[in-house]
Design a protein around this motif. Sequence first.
Motif, mmCIF file in Angstrom:
data_model
loop_
_atom_site.group_PDB
_atom_site.id
_atom_site.type_symbol
_atom_site.label_atom_id
_atom_site.label_comp_id
_atom_site.label_asym_id
_atom_site.label_seq_id
_atom_site.Cartn_x
_atom_site.Cartn_y
_atom_site.Cartn_z
ATOM 1 N N GLY A 1 22.766 -4.546 -23.969
ATOM 2 C CA GLY A 1 23.818 -3.587 -24.252
ATOM 3 C C GLY A 1 24.169 -3.586 -25.728
ATOM 4 N N VAL A 2 24.385 -2.399 -26.295
ATOM 5 C CA VAL A 2 24.663 -2.283 -27.730
ATOM 6 C C VAL A 2 25.831 -1.321 -27.964
ATOM 7 N N PRO A 3 26.605 -1.540 -29.037
ATOM 8 C CA PRO A 3 27.713 -0.643 -29.373
ATOM 9 C C PRO A 3 27.224 0.555 -30.179
ATOM 10 N N GLY A 4 26.344 1.336 -29.577
ATOM 11 C CA GLY A 4 25.791 2.480 -30.285
ATOM 12 C C GLY A 4 25.077 3.405 -29.323
ATOM 13 N N SER A 5 24.601 4.513 -29.832
ATOM 14 C CA SER A 5 23.887 5.494 -29.017
ATOM 15 C C SER A 5 22.417 5.114 -28.929
ATOM 16 N N VAL A 6 21.859 5.262 -27.725
ATOM 17 C CA VAL A 6 20.503 4.804 -27.449
ATOM 18 C C VAL A 6 19.687 5.933 -26.841
ATOM 19 N N ASP A 7 18.475 6.113 -27.330
ATOM 20 C CA ASP A 7 17.536 7.097 -26.792
ATOM 21 C C ASP A 7 16.258 6.358 -26.393
ATOM 22 N N ILE B 1 7.950 -8.562 -20.846
ATOM 23 C CA ILE B 1 8.913 -8.431 -19.750
ATOM 24 C C ILE B 1 9.569 -7.058 -19.895
ATOM 25 N N PRO B 2 9.747 -6.311 -18.790
ATOM 26 C CA PRO B 2 10.405 -5.006 -18.916
ATOM 27 C C PRO B 2 11.843 -5.126 -19.427
ATOM 28 N N VAL B 3 12.210 -4.198 -20.310
ATOM 29 C CA VAL B 3 13.519 -4.216 -20.971
ATOM 30 C C VAL B 3 14.186 -2.862 -20.793
ATOM 31 N N VAL B 4 15.492 -2.877 -20.526
ATOM 32 C CA VAL B 4 16.290 -1.659 -20.531
ATOM 33 C C VAL B 4 17.418 -1.850 -21.540
ATOM 34 N N VAL B 5 17.693 -0.822 -22.328
ATOM 35 C CA VAL B 5 18.739 -0.881 -23.353
ATOM 36 C C VAL B 5 19.746 0.223 -23.057
ATOM 37 N N GLU B 6 21.030 -0.131 -23.098
ATOM 38 C CA GLU B 6 22.055 0.839 -22.732
ATOM 39 C C GLU B 6 23.253 0.745 -23.674
ATOM 40 N N ASN B 7 23.875 1.879 -23.901
ATOM 41 C CA ASN B 7 25.136 1.944 -24.626
ATOM 42 C C ASN B 7 26.203 1.150 -23.883
ATOM 43 N N ASP B 8 27.101 0.500 -24.627
ATOM 44 C CA ASP B 8 28.088 -0.381 -24.012
ATOM 45 C C ASP B 8 28.978 0.333 -22.990
ATOM 46 N N MET B 9 29.444 1.532 -23.307
ATOM 47 C CA MET B 9 30.372 2.212 -22.409
ATOM 48 C C MET B 9 29.671 2.780 -21.177
ATOM 49 N N LEU C 1 45.117 6.656 -13.713
ATOM 50 C CA LEU C 1 44.858 5.833 -14.893
ATOM 51 C C LEU C 1 44.959 4.372 -14.461
ATOM 52 N N THR C 2 43.902 3.626 -14.646
ATOM 53 C CA THR C 2 43.868 2.251 -14.166
ATOM 54 C C THR C 2 43.374 1.310 -15.257
ATOM 55 N N ILE C 3 43.449 0.012 -14.998
ATOM 56 C CA ILE C 3 43.107 -1.027 -15.976
ATOM 57 C C ILE C 3 42.046 -1.943 -15.372
ATOM 58 N N SER C 4 41.078 -2.341 -16.194
ATOM 59 C CA SER C 4 40.031 -3.233 -15.700
ATOM 60 C C SER C 4 39.576 -4.169 -16.814
ATOM 61 N N ASP C 5 38.725 -5.125 -16.440
ATOM 62 C CA ASP C 5 38.169 -6.107 -17.373
ATOM 63 C C ASP C 5 36.882 -5.540 -17.960
ATOM 64 N N TRP C 6 36.959 -5.034 -19.187
ATOM 65 C CA TRP C 6 35.821 -4.340 -19.795
ATOM 66 C C TRP C 6 34.603 -5.251 -19.936
ATOM 67 N N LYS C 7 34.801 -6.460 -20.401
ATOM 68 C CA LYS C 7 33.678 -7.360 -20.611
ATOM 69 C C LYS C 7 32.950 -7.641 -19.300
ATOM 70 N N GLN C 8 33.714 -7.867 -18.224
ATOM 71 C CA GLN C 8 33.095 -8.131 -16.934
ATOM 72 C C GLN C 8 32.373 -6.897 -16.415
ATOM 73 N N ASP C 9 33.007 -5.720 -16.555
ATOM 74 C CA ASP C 9 32.369 -4.482 -16.108
ATOM 75 C C ASP C 9 31.086 -4.216 -16.887
ATOM 76 N N TYR C 10 31.105 -4.516 -18.175
ATOM 77 C CA TYR C 10 29.941 -4.352 -19.046
ATOM 78 C C TYR C 10 28.779 -5.208 -18.528
ATOM 79 N N LEU C 11 29.037 -6.486 -18.277
ATOM 80 C CA LEU C 11 27.998 -7.368 -17.759
ATOM 81 C C LEU C 11 27.528 -6.929 -16.375
ATOM 82 N N TYR C 12 28.466 -6.458 -15.537
ATOM 83 C CA TYR C 12 28.083 -5.943 -14.218
ATOM 84 C C TYR C 12 27.117 -4.775 -14.350
#
Length: 344
Positions: free
Chosen positions: A143-149, A177-185, A318-329
């Motif tokens: 996961g990266v903090p940027g746009s991915v193509d 090994i197969p790799v997938v790269v995704e935007n953080d959000m 409008l709700t609240i969640s744990d961003w870091k955990q959701d990111y890893l999920y």
Amino acid sequence: MELVNATPKSVRKVILSSIRKSLLEFESATKAELCNKLDISFPTISKFLAQMEKSGEVISVGLDESSGGRRAKRYKYNPEHTLGLSIFLERQETNYAIFNCVGEVKERGVIPSVLVEGGLQLLTMSMEKLIADYPKISSIAIGVPGSVDNGRIFHIPGYVNFQNFDIKGFYENHFSIPVVVENDMNAAVLGYHHYKGGKNNPSLVYLYIGQNGPGAGFLINGDVVRGSTFFAGEISFVPQYDEQNLWQALENNGTESKEAPFSQDYQIDPISRLVASFTASINPHTIIFCKDEVDEALVEKITSASSNYVPPEHLPELTISDWKQDYLYGLQRLGIELMLNEIK
């Protein structure tokens, strides 16, 4: 299952993936149950299960009770057969997790930030050690903090060493090994959807200011929206006031606050305008905020201010969640998909 005009390799991939997913869904199954579920012939199912049992990918869990004929053998998928590595890059640190194909985490940890100059070498060395410690790793999700193509980072402000870098191709060549790269959000909204009950709310927006400026992840009818040029979610560019975009409005013309990213009164309105824009354009079921950036009182203020722009009955929850955990999920979900589609 339709396999018209498919190559032998693609047929094998589809059948393997389907058997894996079905065994995980059922927890255990007989050959006949898999035949009925997948519409694949009994000899084909038998052949694949024999190969998978020999390699340790599936396990025999005994025989069913007899219904008058031969007792059927029951199979279970071995969740420890392969492992995945998820790793996400942030300005201040790099988080990782090792997990199996049912999502059980074997190890979780943090290494120094790799987004600074020379960080690619540190990232590679860290991944090499993790893969040496866990040789069953068969997928990598980054996961990266940027746009991915398609694995290439094409928009990552502030980190020139990673700009236009094909991180997917680099690590697939390095590790085989197969790799997938995704935007953080995108990863965060996917993780929330699959692991936090979001399946009942198929249209979601995840908002986060974070260490690198505002970002959003969109999930519409269960699918992540990346946009025609993979630029969806770069909400810092959304116009707000006169010549100010969202990021400039939140910074209040450069005035930095040590408080939460939008805890000040002047920051409520730009976020509320954004909520109203999402409501009027895609009308999501839920908008998710990070627990490190808001509390319930602030969410109530944003809800109230948003109703100045759109009728309140149309506002999403409008709700609240744990961003870091959701990111890893979310990265874990992407990594598991790679594992289940793997052909050795």
